[in-house]
Scaffold this motif. Sequence first.
Motif, PDB file in Angstrom:
ATOM      1  N   GLN A  73      14.356  59.891  66.714  1.00  0.00           N
ATOM      2  CA  GLN A  73      15.006  59.299  65.539  1.00  0.00           C
ATOM      3  C   GLN A  73      16.106  60.250  65.069  1.00  0.00           C
ATOM      4  OE1 GLN A  73      13.009  59.183  61.688  1.00  0.00           O
ATOM      5  NE2 GLN A  73      13.391  56.996  61.621  1.00  0.00           N
ATOM      6  N   ILE A  74      17.278  59.693  64.794  1.00  0.00           N
ATOM      7  CA  ILE A  74      18.446  60.529  64.443  1.00  0.00           C
ATOM      8  C   ILE A  74      19.238  59.877  63.301  1.00  0.00           C
ATOM      9  CG2 ILE A  74      18.699  61.422  66.804  1.00  0.00           C
ATOM     10  CD1 ILE A  74      21.162  59.433  66.975  1.00  0.00           C
ATOM     11  N   PRO A  75      20.097  60.657  62.626  1.00  0.00           N
ATOM     12  CA  PRO A  75      21.009  60.037  61.662  1.00  0.00           C
ATOM     13  C   PRO A  75      21.897  59.036  62.406  1.00  0.00           C
ATOM     14  CG  PRO A  75      21.078  62.445  61.508  1.00  0.00           C
ATOM     15  CD  PRO A  75      20.286  62.113  62.733  1.00  0.00           C
ATOM     16  N   ASP A  76      22.251  57.942  61.770  1.00  0.00           N
ATOM     17  CA  ASP A  76      23.040  56.894  62.437  1.00  0.00           C
ATOM     18  C   ASP A  76      24.359  57.469  62.980  1.00  0.00           C
ATOM     19  OD1 ASP A  76      24.415  54.663  63.241  1.00  0.00           O
ATOM     20  OD2 ASP A  76      23.797  53.449  61.524  1.00  0.00           O
ATOM     21  N   PRO A  77      24.563  57.423  64.319  1.00  0.00           N
ATOM     22  CA  PRO A  77      25.799  57.986  64.870  1.00  0.00           C
ATOM     23  C   PRO A  77      27.047  57.191  64.480  1.00  0.00           C
ATOM     24  CG  PRO A  77      24.507  56.936  66.613  1.00  0.00           C
ATOM     25  CD  PRO A  77      23.667  56.909  65.365  1.00  0.00           C
ATOM     26  N   GLU A  78      26.844  55.996  63.934  1.00  0.00           N
ATOM     27  CA  GLU A  78      28.006  55.202  63.482  1.00  0.00           C
ATOM     28  C   GLU A  78      28.366  55.529  62.032  1.00  0.00           C
ATOM     29  OE1 GLU A  78      28.864  51.808  65.425  1.00  0.00           O
ATOM     30  OE2 GLU A  78      28.071  52.998  67.089  1.00  0.00           O
ATOM     31  N   THR A  79      27.695  56.522  61.450  1.00  0.00           N
ATOM     32  CA  THR A  79      28.051  56.946  60.098  1.00  0.00           C
ATOM     33  C   THR A  79      29.545  57.258  60.050  1.00  0.00           C
ATOM     34  OG1 THR A  79      25.872  57.981  59.832  1.00  0.00           O
ATOM     35  CG2 THR A  79      27.575  58.682  58.305  1.00  0.00           C
ATOM     36  N   PRO A  80      30.279  56.638  59.110  1.00  0.00           N
ATOM     37  CA  PRO A  80      31.724  56.912  59.086  1.00  0.00           C
ATOM     38  C   PRO A  80      31.981  58.397  58.819  1.00  0.00           C
ATOM     39  CG  PRO A  80      31.042  55.553  57.207  1.00  0.00           C
ATOM     40  CD  PRO A  80      29.865  55.682  58.101  1.00  0.00           C
ATOM     41  N   PRO A  81      32.983  58.982  59.497  1.00  0.00           N
ATOM     42  CA  PRO A  81      33.274  60.409  59.321  1.00  0.00           C
ATOM     43  C   PRO A  81      33.394  60.808  57.849  1.00  0.00           C
ATOM     44  CG  PRO A  81      34.642  59.490  61.061  1.00  0.00           C
ATOM     45  CD  PRO A  81      33.877  58.342  60.465  1.00  0.00           C
ATOM     46  N   SER A  82      33.884  59.878  57.004  1.00  0.00           N
ATOM     47  CA  SER A  82      34.055  60.210  55.585  1.00  0.00           C
ATOM     48  C   SER A  82      32.709  60.435  54.889  1.00  0.00           C
ATOM     49  CB  SER A  82      34.819  59.092  54.876  1.00  0.00           C
ATOM     50  OG  SER A  82      34.151  57.861  55.110  1.00  0.00           O
ATOM     51  N   ALA A  83      31.618  59.859  55.443  1.00  0.00           N
ATOM     52  CA  ALA A  83      30.297  60.006  54.820  1.00  0.00           C
ATOM     53  C   ALA A  83      29.498  61.140  55.454  1.00  0.00           C
ATOM     54  CB  ALA A  83      29.512  58.696  54.935  1.00  0.00           C
ATOM     55  N   PHE A  84      30.128  61.822  56.422  1.00  0.00           N
ATOM     56  CA  PHE A  84      29.426  62.880  57.146  1.00  0.00           C
ATOM     57  C   PHE A  84      29.609  64.206  56.402  1.00  0.00           C
ATOM     58  CE2 PHE A  84      28.796  66.094  60.348  1.00  0.00           C
ATOM     59  CZ  PHE A  84      27.710  65.609  61.055  1.00  0.00           C
ATOM     60  N   LYS A  85      28.478  64.816  55.976  1.00  0.00           N
ATOM     61  CA  LYS A  85      28.559  66.058  55.182  1.00  0.00           C
ATOM     62  C   LYS A  85      27.636  67.121  55.769  1.00  0.00           C
ATOM     63  CE  LYS A  85      31.502  64.742  52.123  1.00  0.00           C
ATOM     64  NZ  LYS A  85      31.559  63.325  52.242  1.00  0.00           N
ATOM     65  N   ILE A  86      28.074  68.363  55.647  1.00  0.00           N
ATOM     66  CA  ILE A  86      27.272  69.497  56.114  1.00  0.00           C
ATOM     67  C   ILE A  86      27.051  70.440  54.942  1.00  0.00           C
ATOM     68  CG2 ILE A  86      27.351  71.592  57.551  1.00  0.00           C
ATOM     69  CD1 ILE A  86      28.916  69.869  59.605  1.00  0.00           C
ATOM     70  N   ASP A  87      25.816  70.955  54.817  1.00  0.00           N
ATOM     71  CA  ASP A  87      25.533  71.967  53.805  1.00  0.00           C
ATOM     72  C   ASP A  87      24.606  73.016  54.418  1.00  0.00           C
ATOM     73  OD1 ASP A  87      25.531  73.249  51.341  1.00  0.00           O
ATOM     74  OD2 ASP A  87      23.748  72.172  50.671  1.00  0.00           O
ATOM     75  N   SER A  88      24.919  74.273  54.276  1.00  0.00           N
ATOM     76  CA  SER A  88      24.102  75.389  54.782  1.00  0.00           C
ATOM     77  C   SER A  88      23.643  75.149  56.223  1.00  0.00           C
ATOM     78  CB  SER A  88      22.881  75.633  53.909  1.00  0.00           C
ATOM     79  OG  SER A  88      23.169  75.480  52.565  1.00  0.00           O
TER      80      SER A  88
END
Lengths: 265, 324
Positions: A9-24
Amino acid sequence: MHLVICAKQIPDPETPPSAFKIDSNAVVPAAGISPVLSPFDAQAAEAALRLKESAGDTKVTVISMGKESAQAAIKQVLAMGADEGVLLNDDAFEGGDSYTTAKVLAAAIRKLGDVDAVFCGRQAADWDMGQVGLGIAEDLGWPCAIVAKDVQLDGSALVVQRVLTDGFETVKEPLPAVVTVSNELGDPRYPKLQQIMQAAKKTVTTWGTGDLGLDASGVGAAGSKLKLVGLAQPQSGGAVQIIEGETPEEQAQGLVQALRDARII
Amino acid sequence: MAQNVLVIGEMVGGALAPTSKELLGAASRIAEGGTVAIALLGTGAQASAAEAFTFGATQALTSGDATYDVFRSDQWLPAAEAAIAQASATVVLIAQSMVGRDLGPRLAFRNGSSAAMDCSRLEMVGGKLQVTRPAYGGNALATYEFASALAVITVRAKTQEALDATAGATGATSELPGPGEARTDVVSREASASEGLQIQDAPIVVSGGRGLGDPEGFRLVEALAAAFGSERAAVGSSRAACDLGWYPPSQQVGLTGKVVSPDLYVAVGISGASQHMAGCSGAKAIVAINKDREANIFKSAKFGIVGDYKLVLPALIEALKQAR
Ligand SMILES: Cc1cc2nc3c(=O)[nH]c(=O)nc-3n(C[C@H](O)[C@H](O)[C@H](O)COP(=O)(O)OP(=O)(O)OC[C@H]3O[C@@H](n4cnc5c(N)ncnc54)[C@H](O)[C@@H]3O)c2cc1C
Ligand SMILES: Nc1ncnc2c1ncn2[C@@H]1O[C@H](COP(=O)(O)O)[C@@H](O)[C@H]1O
């Protein structure tokens, strides 16, 4: 026959780049976007289920290493037609690399005992590594054919059509064996409502380090040799210059001029 | 710290593959005083070794046995392991090719670790090797260090610079064992490569996507490539178009397709999903032709035309002809 599907199970790979966030150094789950079964794993399931249909008298078990939420991925494969599900869930499994992941999955396959073939996706669409299937094969001492577009049974061997960089190759590997499946296999089946309801009722077995006879120090973050030291978002390029024009001809001439001015053509 | 780097080389038609030259360049940059070895298997291994010395190799491990010409991991793996031992390698570099995808993980697992796959950057930071690779379909760049004695790394094509050839350079050569039995039998092989200029080599790539609406749309895309000049431009496609059967998978650009880095990449009816961009973001300039101004492709493009490709492409073909 007993076939195993490894499903992540993974985060949806079709997540729009604008909604893709990274923290730590970790990906922040995008609000309102549910995790999904990794797309190539759905194709791996499809390949195994096609084989079950053609071979008859076959049991299909789906295995996932993950947290409780990974039940959803298991249920999806059960709804597609798999018979049994196993969740490999233990805090000790967390933060692992491909090596420790393969080790845990191989231990589960060993525990199942009578497995003839393992189907993995060509790569999990989160980290895009593409090595766990080969790792399982190395751990079990089985052959492995990667990037399959078709899998058939021929006696006690699998006949696998593989996608190469510039063509295709057909290989024959003796069972027991591992296959990793690519999108060229075709679309995975869509479960019917009734199958989804039946799958929801099925119980999924859960195993941890103790059940698998694994030492916590050899799995998860503790056993990993590939250490993530940074995770960043790539910088996006500069602004686009939209070539305006009243007609397609004007736009086309404007583009050719712009390409010439920039010395691209 | 000095690294002994081993490149698992590949050959095209008996000559050293361009990716192997790129890997030798990367190896020379990270070796920091260690050796740069190359393993070469199959017909042409000796001649390719001589070429490899001019591109930075200091040691070559070869077997010219023609059985190695067809890659079977069961046979290549023991040879690669022997090469690691002979070269006392601490780092193994393999191209992210069908060889690397298969051999990389297996070599790493046999040495009790994972490989770092599809890396685009390799550097020594304070005496430690760090590698960076795209993850999450290109939405992220992940950097790793190795806690294992051996670092196995597969490297994305066109991300590393080859050294300028030093004519007459030589090095030490030794023999690798011949092939053993393979469990997996290769029954048949079928080439589907397009004729002529390959998309990886073309200075201009024109690609079509699902937005073409039908396979016929590719005739217009091909005509546009021809208008740029058939000796310079080749045609690629998105995965969606390949999955629909509109264009052969050998032409797919992207994360799971080919990596191209042309001077000009023209995306026609392609939305610009991160997994597609992973294969063309190395282009010097991207032109997007898309009817949706909000399409993601415009975020990476240098020039864009908002419009229906069916109208834009014929006009563009005409404008290019006039400009000649
Ligand atoms: C793990 C993984 C790996 C993947 N690997 C790859 C890969 O290697 N390569 C790849 O390409 N994809 C890959 N994908 C798929 C990728 O996520 C996208 O689904 C795919 O790239 C979409 O293709 P497309 O842009 O052609 O289609 P769409 O996203 O459907 O876009 C079509 C575009 O055409 C435009 N359009 C429609 N009609 C017209 C018209 N008449 N004129 C002009 N424009 C028009 C639309 O506005 C739209 O922007 C991968 C996905 C995953 C999960
Ligand atoms: N946590 C997991 N649980 C089950 N299967 C997995 C897991 N991780 C990887 N796999 C399998 O291994 C394949 C390749 O994964 P990876 O090497 O991580 O890209 C996936 O497509 C899955 O089939």
